[in-house]
Each structure stands twice: as structure tokens, then as C-alpha cells.
Motif scaffolding. Sequence first.
Motif, PDB file in Angstrom:
ATOM      1  N   VAL A 230      50.985  67.794 -16.333  1.00 36.45           N
ATOM      2  CA  VAL A 230      50.385  67.669 -17.663  1.00 36.45           C
ATOM      3  C   VAL A 230      50.211  69.063 -18.270  1.00 36.45           C
ATOM      4  CG1 VAL A 230      48.397  66.830 -18.967  1.00 36.45           C
ATOM      5  CG2 VAL A 230      49.152  65.606 -16.899  1.00 36.45           C
ATOM      6  N   LEU A 231      50.609  69.216 -19.520  1.00 34.41           N
ATOM      7  CA  LEU A 231      50.330  70.449 -20.249  1.00 34.41           C
ATOM      8  C   LEU A 231      48.885  70.395 -20.728  1.00 34.41           C
ATOM      9  CD1 LEU A 231      51.142  73.097 -21.635  1.00 34.41           C
ATOM     10  CD2 LEU A 231      51.894  71.723 -23.596  1.00 34.41           C
ATOM     11  N   ALA A 232      48.073  71.372 -20.289  1.00 36.18           N
ATOM     12  CA  ALA A 232      46.645  71.323 -20.587  1.00 36.18           C
ATOM     13  C   ALA A 232      46.144  72.535 -21.371  1.00 36.18           C
ATOM     14  CB  ALA A 232      45.839  71.196 -19.300  1.00 36.18           C
ATOM     15  N   GLY A 233      46.957  73.556 -21.518  1.00 39.69           N
ATOM     16  CA  GLY A 233      46.515  74.736 -22.251  1.00 39.69           C
ATOM     17  C   GLY A 233      47.592  75.795 -22.266  1.00 39.69           C
ATOM     18  N   LEU A 252      48.979  74.226 -16.375  1.00 45.96           N
ATOM     19  CA  LEU A 252      49.448  72.940 -15.880  1.00 45.96           C
ATOM     20  C   LEU A 252      48.361  72.192 -15.132  1.00 45.96           C
ATOM     21  CD1 LEU A 252      52.794  74.319 -14.410  1.00 45.96           C
ATOM     22  CD2 LEU A 252      52.341  73.582 -16.765  1.00 45.96           C
ATOM     23  N   GLY A 253      48.401  70.859 -15.206  1.00 47.23           N
ATOM     24  CA  GLY A 253      47.412  70.041 -14.522  1.00 47.23           C
ATOM     25  C   GLY A 253      48.019  68.848 -13.815  1.00 47.23           C
ATOM     26  N   LEU A 254      47.326  68.376 -12.797  1.00 48.08           N
ATOM     27  CA  LEU A 254      47.649  67.127 -12.112  1.00 48.08           C
ATOM     28  C   LEU A 254      46.354  66.358 -11.889  1.00 48.08           C
ATOM     29  CD1 LEU A 254      50.217  68.134  -9.319  1.00 48.08           C
ATOM     30  CD2 LEU A 254      50.664  66.692 -11.320  1.00 48.08           C
ATOM     31  N   ARG A 330      50.994  65.885 -23.371  1.00 41.93           N
ATOM     32  CA  ARG A 330      52.417  66.094 -23.117  1.00 41.93           C
ATOM     33  C   ARG A 330      52.659  66.341 -21.632  1.00 41.93           C
ATOM     34  NH1 ARG A 330      55.427  69.651 -27.692  1.00 41.93           N
ATOM     35  NH2 ARG A 330      57.173  68.675 -26.608  1.00 41.93           N
ATOM     36  N   VAL A 331      53.836  65.897 -21.180  1.00 46.15           N
ATOM     37  CA  VAL A 331      54.240  66.038 -19.783  1.00 46.15           C
ATOM     38  C   VAL A 331      55.505  66.889 -19.727  1.00 46.15           C
ATOM     39  CG1 VAL A 331      55.060  64.813 -17.724  1.00 46.15           C
ATOM     40  CG2 VAL A 331      53.203  63.844 -19.114  1.00 46.15           C
ATOM     41  N   LEU A 332      55.567  67.771 -18.761  1.00 46.46           N
ATOM     42  CA  LEU A 332      56.771  68.561 -18.547  1.00 46.46           C
ATOM     43  C   LEU A 332      57.132  68.555 -17.075  1.00 46.46           C
ATOM     44  CD1 LEU A 332      55.918  72.317 -18.387  1.00 46.46           C
ATOM     45  CD2 LEU A 332      54.187  70.668 -19.083  1.00 46.46           C
ATOM     46  N   GLU A 333      58.401  68.759 -16.810  1.00 44.06           N
ATOM     47  CA  GLU A 333      58.898  68.886 -15.445  1.00 44.06           C
ATOM     48  C   GLU A 333      59.013  70.368 -15.110  1.00 44.06           C
ATOM     49  OE1 GLU A 333      62.757  67.634 -12.661  1.00 44.06           O
ATOM     50  OE2 GLU A 333      62.744  67.211 -14.805  1.00 44.06           O
ATOM     51  N   VAL A 334      58.491  70.754 -13.955  1.00 46.51           N
ATOM     52  CA  VAL A 334      58.572  72.143 -13.529  1.00 46.51           C
ATOM     53  C   VAL A 334      59.176  72.223 -12.136  1.00 46.51           C
ATOM     54  CG1 VAL A 334      56.607  72.886 -14.922  1.00 46.51           C
ATOM     55  CG2 VAL A 334      56.221  72.126 -12.563  1.00 46.51           C
ATOM     56  N   GLY A 335      59.745  73.374 -11.839  1.00 48.85           N
ATOM     57  CA  GLY A 335      60.222  73.648 -10.498  1.00 48.85           C
ATOM     58  C   GLY A 335      59.209  74.502  -9.758  1.00 48.85           C
ATOM     59  N   TYR A 336      59.041  74.253  -8.465  1.00 52.56           N
ATOM     60  CA  TYR A 336      58.121  75.044  -7.648  1.00 52.56           C
ATOM     61  C   TYR A 336      58.652  75.104  -6.226  1.00 52.56           C
ATOM     62  CZ  TYR A 336      56.260  70.742  -5.528  1.00 52.56           C
ATOM     63  OH  TYR A 336      56.120  69.560  -4.843  1.00 52.56           O
ATOM     64  N   ASP A 337      58.165  76.089  -5.456  1.00 50.94           N
ATOM     65  CA  ASP A 337      58.636  76.192  -4.077  1.00 50.94           C
ATOM     66  C   ASP A 337      57.723  75.454  -3.102  1.00 50.94           C
ATOM     67  OD1 ASP A 337      56.593  78.035  -4.319  1.00 50.94           O
ATOM     68  OD2 ASP A 337      57.885  79.779  -4.119  1.00 50.94           O
ATOM     69  N   HIS A 338      56.420  75.789  -3.101  1.00 51.49           N
ATOM     70  CA  HIS A 338      55.509  75.049  -2.233  1.00 51.49           C
ATOM     71  C   HIS A 338      54.089  75.206  -2.744  1.00 51.49           C
ATOM     72  CE1 HIS A 338      55.182  79.081  -0.452  1.00 51.49           C
ATOM     73  NE2 HIS A 338      54.075  78.690   0.152  1.00 51.49           N
ATOM     74  N   MET A 339      53.198  74.442  -2.126  1.00 50.17           N
ATOM     75  CA  MET A 339      51.798  74.419  -2.532  1.00 50.17           C
ATOM     76  C   MET A 339      50.974  75.331  -1.634  1.00 50.17           C
ATOM     77  SD  MET A 339      51.779  72.199  -5.034  1.00 50.17           S
ATOM     78  CE  MET A 339      50.044  71.752  -5.254  1.00 50.17           C
ATOM     79  N   GLU A 340      49.905  75.886  -2.203  1.00 47.75           N
ATOM     80  CA  GLU A 340      48.869  76.578  -1.443  1.00 47.75           C
ATOM     81  C   GLU A 340      47.580  75.824  -1.733  1.00 47.75           C
ATOM     82  OE1 GLU A 340      46.902  79.204   1.005  1.00 47.75           O
ATOM     83  OE2 GLU A 340      49.051  79.057   0.698  1.00 47.75           O
ATOM     84  N   GLY A 341      47.186  74.959  -0.807  1.00 47.34           N
ATOM     85  CA  GLY A 341      46.055  74.079  -1.079  1.00 47.34           C
ATOM     86  C   GLY A 341      46.452  73.053  -2.143  1.00 47.34           C
ATOM     87  N   PRO A 359      50.778  61.109 -19.310  1.00 46.65           N
ATOM     88  CA  PRO A 359      49.997  62.100 -18.570  1.00 46.65           C
ATOM     89  C   PRO A 359      49.192  61.499 -17.423  1.00 46.65           C
ATOM     90  CG  PRO A 359      49.845  62.522 -20.926  1.00 46.65           C
ATOM     91  CD  PRO A 359      50.566  61.213 -20.770  1.00 46.65           C
ATOM     92  N   ALA A 360      48.650  60.320 -17.614  1.00 40.89           N
ATOM     93  CA  ALA A 360      47.836  59.702 -16.571  1.00 40.89           C
ATOM     94  C   ALA A 360      48.628  59.397 -15.301  1.00 40.89           C
ATOM     95  CB  ALA A 360      47.188  58.427 -17.097  1.00 40.89           C
ATOM     96  N   SER A 361      49.958  59.354 -15.413  1.00 45.44           N
ATOM     97  CA  SER A 361      50.789  59.042 -14.254  1.00 45.44           C
ATOM     98  C   SER A 361      51.123  60.267 -13.422  1.00 45.44           C
ATOM     99  CB  SER A 361      52.095  58.376 -14.720  1.00 45.44           C
ATOM    100  OG  SER A 361      52.920  59.305 -15.409  1.00 45.44           O
ATOM    101  N   CYS A 362      50.689  61.434 -13.856  1.00 45.64           N
ATOM    102  CA  CYS A 362      51.029  62.680 -13.167  1.00 45.64           C
ATOM    103  C   CYS A 362      49.927  63.035 -12.171  1.00 45.64           C
ATOM    104  CB  CYS A 362      51.213  63.820 -14.172  1.00 45.64           C
ATOM    105  SG  CYS A 362      52.538  63.528 -15.351  1.00 45.64           S
ATOM    106  N   GLY A 363      50.141  62.677 -10.924  1.00 47.23           N
ATOM    107  CA  GLY A 363      49.143  62.926  -9.889  1.00 47.23           C
ATOM    108  C   GLY A 363      49.723  63.663  -8.705  1.00 47.23           C
ATOM    109  N   TYR A 364      48.855  63.995  -7.762  1.00 48.14           N
ATOM    110  CA  TYR A 364      49.275  64.715  -6.563  1.00 48.14           C
ATOM    111  C   TYR A 364      50.160  63.857  -5.659  1.00 48.14           C
ATOM    112  CZ  TYR A 364      46.039  68.610  -7.383  1.00 48.14           C
ATOM    113  OH  TYR A 364      45.398  69.709  -7.902  1.00 48.14           O
ATOM    114  N   ASP A 365      50.086  62.540  -5.833  1.00 45.28           N
ATOM    115  CA  ASP A 365      50.824  61.660  -4.934  1.00 45.28           C
ATOM    116  C   ASP A 365      52.330  61.806  -5.059  1.00 45.28           C
ATOM    117  OD1 ASP A 365      50.876  60.617  -7.473  1.00 45.28           O
ATOM    118  OD2 ASP A 365      50.404  58.562  -6.888  1.00 45.28           O
TER     119      ASP A 365
END
Length: 394
Positions: A230-233, A252-254, A330-341, A359-365
Motif C-alpha cells: 500500500v502506498l501510504a506516504g 510503503l505499508g502492509l 493505491r497499491v504498487l508492486e515492488v521488488g525486494y530481497d528479504h525481510m528484517e523482522g 489496499p485491504a488485500s495487501c498483507g504479510y501473508d
Amino acid sequence: MDLPVLPPVRPMLAKSVAGVPDPARHPGGLSFEPKWDGFRCLLFKDGDEVELTSRNTKPLTRYFPEVVEAARRELPARCVLDGELYVATVTEAGTPRLGFELLQERIHPAASRVTMLSGTTPAGFVAFDLLALDDRAYVDRPFAERRAALEQALAHLAGKAGSKGDGAGAGLTGCHLVRTTTDAAEAQRWFEQFEGAGLDGVIAKPLAAPYTENGRTMFKIKHARTADVVLAGLREHKTSTPERPLLGSLLLGLHDADGTLQHVGVAASFPEKRRAELMEELAPLVCDVAEHPWGAWQEWAVANPDRVPGTQSRWSAGKDLSFTPLRPERVLEVGYDHMEGRRFRHTAQFKRWRPDREPASCGYDQLDEPVGYDLTTVLTPVGTRTGSDPEESR
């Protein structure tokens, strides 16, 4: 110090490649090793005198007194090593893995804090290259020769990570020698498995190449994933002006399991023209912070466990971290390598807008969860019994 290689030294670097390279395409072949997620560190030792320097040649010695003491006890009397500082943490399942955030906390101006953290979150040092030993410099020698000399000099450290001690990961502090292989298939298995221990990918080194200071002569293979967020700011670019506003980064938000929109990182690296276009494009989404899901966080004066936007830490060094809130529509697709926490470890890469996603469908799952892996196994040479089966940590 009286060593054949003296500080400052800028370490040899790596360039990114898409996958594990074929050793047959490189004269002399390749050596593969795990890519550590820590602080790159050059270690200089001349008797009891030990110096640690960063990738940018800045001094690290005062922040890691326990590593200095370990180097005095465990390393050859006179040597120069290239390696990585790391901190091992223990997961809820009792499995050791790298903890980069704990490592960041070790850089602190207060001597009392440094002393306390050296005991509560002690760091380790893993060596992966040899620049000098006794009176001989190895920087002009091929890596195959440097590695053979390094293995001989540090042979007494083999199996140390699997030693018994107080609690999980007790053998992970002090000094270690990185494991290597010349088998590309084995390197691919490491790439897939070792991420579960917090590692960052795989490094490939040409066996025939000398140590090239500040040169990108190695290859790094890192994980690449995508997520819908989610685009949040936004934050403005440092060169932005009222006459020509320019975007610096997208915040970005989840949504977590409770439906709360959590801050997960930023996307940046846009061309200047695109920075200007995005500021105009996103202007209709600007809202009052009191109406924003992150509005309550503006009351924080210092960094908090979620590292929310607008708050300070010693890493921000007083920078203006205020942000412009945007309605999270608004929702965007991003590329990332890995998570820290719960956050992206590095800056995410903008891929595309996703008008088909809510936006509501964008979660950590939606995020890929690496299979758990024991850091002890990563450090222990093949054939050395660690007392734990890597299959048990899956």
C-alpha cells in the motif's frame, strides 16, 4: 603496527548477477561462499594490537571489544583478514540466525553502552579472505592460494561453531572461517537453504584473481522477490524546491493480522523526470496526518520498535524524517530481497502500479517465508558434527 598491509584498505567488492554462475565459464574456476548480512570488516592484528575498520575505512574497534579480545586469543599473531562482523540471535524455535538490527545497535557513542552490549549481544567475526600473514602480503596472489593459506592459518577454528556452551548459538561468537565450495550445485543449495539462517545469498570468487582493493571482481547472487504493498506516504527529494517539487521516496505499508497498516519500508531510485511526475500524480492523495492510519505515530519523539515514519534514531543523525501522508488508496508492486523482522531489509524497487488490487488485500501473508535454518550449520565445515541436524530446524 608493522604489517605488510596496513590500513586504510578498501575491501574488494562484488557485482550482482542473476544466478549462480557456471565455474566452467571462468578461467581457473570459481569458489562459492555464503553471503553474510553484517558489517564488512578488515581486521589488522600485530601481536596484541588489533584494529577493525569498515568498508569505508572507518574505525570499528571501540564498538566491538569482545571481537578484539577474541582476535587476540584465536588468530595468528600477525595477520590481515577480510571478513564480516555479525550478531547471532535465537528464534522462538531455538534456532540461531543472524540479527542485523542487533548488530546496528552496537554502534553507540557511550562507552558504558558499548561495554554492556558486548556482553548481552556479543558479535562474531567470520573471515573469508587473507591479505597478509606474518611478513608476507597475499593481495597479489590468486584467491586459490589465499584461501589455502587462510585455511591452514585458521585450521584450529574448524568445528568451533558446533561446540557446546550455555544456550543456543553459544559457539557462534569469536572468530570463524567461512565455508566454501567449488561445486555450483552445492552453492545453489546454500542459496536456497541458508537464507533461513539470516544470510543474504551467495558470493562467487574467481579462483585465479588477486585481491583487488575497491574493485568489483567478485559476483553476488541475492534473493529477488516481489510484493504488492500500500502506498501510504512520500518524502520529498533533498533537491526538491517549491518551484519544482521532486519525490524522494514512497512510504510503503502492509496490513498485519489485525488489519493495522504497518510501515514496511520505502521505494526510491527514480529518474528526475519521474520524480517530478510522481509529485504531480500523487498530489490528489495528500491528506491531513490526523486522518491517516499513521497519525498517532507523530507523537513519538524517538525511534520505537516499529521504526515508524517521522521518528528519530541515532542512525538518522538528526535528518528530517517527516513525511507527507497520502490516503492509502493505491497499491504498487515492488521488488525486494528479504525481510528484517517485519520490514524490507533494503530499499524496495518500484515495479508497477496495481489498480486491480485493493489496499485491504495487501498483507504479510503474501510474503515468502524462508525455511528456518541453523546458523551453526552454516559456520561448521562439511563433515564436522555440530550436534544438531539441519533437517530438524526446518
